[in-house]
Design a protein around this motif. Structure first.
Motif, short mmCIF file in Angstrom:
data_model
loop_
_atom_site.label_atom_id
_atom_site.label_comp_id
_atom_site.label_asym_id
_atom_site.label_seq_id
_atom_site.Cartn_x
_atom_site.Cartn_y
_atom_site.Cartn_z
N ARG A 64 0.83 -1.21 0.00
CA ARG A 64 0.00 0.00 0.00
C ARG A 64 0.87 1.26 0.00
NH1 ARG A 64 -5.34 0.18 1.71
NH2 ARG A 64 -5.06 -1.84 2.73
N GLY A 67 2.54 1.86 -3.37
CA GLY A 67 1.58 2.39 -4.32
C GLY A 67 1.33 3.87 -4.13
N HIS A 68 1.29 4.32 -2.89
CA HIS A 68 1.09 5.75 -2.61
C HIS A 68 2.28 6.59 -3.06
CE1 HIS A 68 -2.71 5.41 -0.67
NE2 HIS A 68 -2.28 4.81 0.42
N TRP A 104 -5.13 -6.77 -4.04
CA TRP A 104 -5.62 -5.41 -4.34
C TRP A 104 -4.47 -4.40 -4.29
CZ3 TRP A 104 -5.79 -0.76 -1.70
CH2 TRP A 104 -6.66 0.20 -2.18
N CYS A 105 -3.73 -4.41 -3.17
CA CYS A 105 -2.62 -3.46 -3.01
C CYS A 105 -1.54 -3.69 -4.05
CB CYS A 105 -2.01 -3.60 -1.62
SG CYS A 105 -3.08 -3.11 -0.26
N CYS A 107 -1.84 -5.01 -7.14
CA CYS A 107 -2.27 -4.50 -8.44
C CYS A 107 -2.19 -2.98 -8.49
CB CYS A 107 -3.70 -4.96 -8.74
SG CYS A 107 -3.87 -6.71 -9.16
N ARG A 108 -2.62 -2.34 -7.43
CA ARG A 108 -2.58 -0.88 -7.39
C ARG A 108 -1.15 -0.38 -7.50
NH1 ARG A 108 -1.78 3.25 -3.77
NH2 ARG A 108 -3.08 5.11 -4.09
N HIS A 112 0.72 1.79 -10.67
CA HIS A 112 1.32 3.11 -10.51
C HIS A 112 2.80 3.12 -10.91
CE1 HIS A 112 -2.10 5.14 -8.95
NE2 HIS A 112 -2.18 4.43 -7.84
N ARG A 145 -13.39 -4.89 -6.25
CA ARG A 145 -12.28 -3.99 -5.92
C ARG A 145 -10.96 -4.51 -6.50
NH1 ARG A 145 -9.63 -5.12 -0.83
NH2 ARG A 145 -10.22 -7.18 -0.07
N LYS A 149 -8.78 -2.48 -9.58
CA LYS A 149 -7.35 -2.15 -9.52
C LYS A 149 -6.56 -2.94 -10.56
CE LYS A 149 -7.57 1.02 -6.54
NZ LYS A 149 -7.39 2.41 -7.02
N GLU A 152 -7.07 -1.14 -13.83
CA GLU A 152 -6.23 0.06 -13.88
C GLU A 152 -4.79 -0.30 -14.24
OE1 GLU A 152 -6.33 2.26 -10.26
OE2 GLU A 152 -8.44 2.84 -10.46
N ALA A 153 -4.30 -1.37 -13.61
CA ALA A 153 -2.91 -1.78 -13.86
C ALA A 153 -2.72 -2.25 -15.30
CB ALA A 153 -2.51 -2.87 -12.88
#
Length: 236
Positions: A64, A67-68, A104-105, A107-108, A112, A145, A149, A152-153
């Motif tokens: 997470r 990703g941020h 989820w994290c 893929c996000r 990015h 969810r 993600k 998006e990826a």
């Protein structure tokens, strides 16, 4: 926070909370993302994930956080790539396949990071990101969810591979059936407008990517075997 993580490398609780705090600080704050990268936060989180592979919360909070810090930050994306962060996150997704939050994290984060120059995108391809994303989407087909993600990826992979002309990434999208995975998401979430809209856009991007790959392959000079086959109608 970073200093505590560096001093207490063996303490999983310190690493877990450190990853969480850095991720919270980086979320929606460009200045914090810059400072975290400059002050060793990316390296500290990558070390935590490498040293505590079996700790679910360290892996989840680490994915997470990465990703941020990667959002709109080329310097941090490069720190992640050069610190082998793509492989670390892919490893977490593969090791903890039963944890949807890590899927989820992961893929996000990979979506990015898969932005930028050919070097970054080649590393994305080489370290297994495409397979990890598509596998997560197939495994958690019924979780919207994860699908969102993942889509998006995949969109990032398709758009950026065309923009930077990274053929190996285009080949992975074709050979690992990205289009089929997207269609699976659409079938599983027929009543979810968000999934449908994103899937349609992502499918269009992947199909454009595959058309470009076909064009590149047609332009490539044929070798002697291919030329002989073509001359004789494919050997028929």
């Amino acid at each position: 926070v970073v200093s505590a993580m560096v001093v207490h490398t063996d303490e999983s609780k310190v690493q877990e909370s450190g990853c969480r705090m850095l991720g919270n600080a980086a979320a929606n704050n460009a200045n914090n993302r810059n400072r975290i990268g400059e002050e060793g936060g990316v390296a500290a989180v990558l070390a935590a994930m490498s040293n505590h592979k079996d700790r679910i919360k360290v892996q989840e909070n680490g994915c997470r956080m990465l990703g941020h810090v990667a959002v709109d930050n080329p310097a941090n994306r490069m720190r992640i790539v050069e610190g082998k962060g793509i492989g670390i996150v892919v490893g977490a997704m593969n090791l903890h396949k039963e944890k949807s939050n890590i899927a989820w994290c992961g893929c996000r984060m990979l979506g990015h990071v898969a932005v930028g120059n050919a070097h970054v995108l080649t590393r994305v391809a080489e370290e297994g990101a495409t397979e990890a994303i598509l596998s997560a989407m197939r495994r958690y087909r019924n979780l919207s969810r994860v699908q969102l993600k993942g889509l998006e990826a995949v969109m990032s992979l398709a758009v950026e591979s065309r923009r930077a002309d990274v053929e190996v990434l285009m080949l992975q999208l074709r050979d690992q059936d990205a289009a089929g995975t997207i269609k699976g998401a659409m079938l599983a979430h027929q009543s979810d407008a968000g999934v449908q809209e994103r899937a349609q856009r992502t499918l269009a991007a992947v199909e454009a990517c595959l058309r470009e790959l076909e064009a590149l392959e047609r332009l490539r000079p044929m070798g002697p075997v291919e030329a002989a086959l073509a001359m004789h109608g494919g050997g028929q």
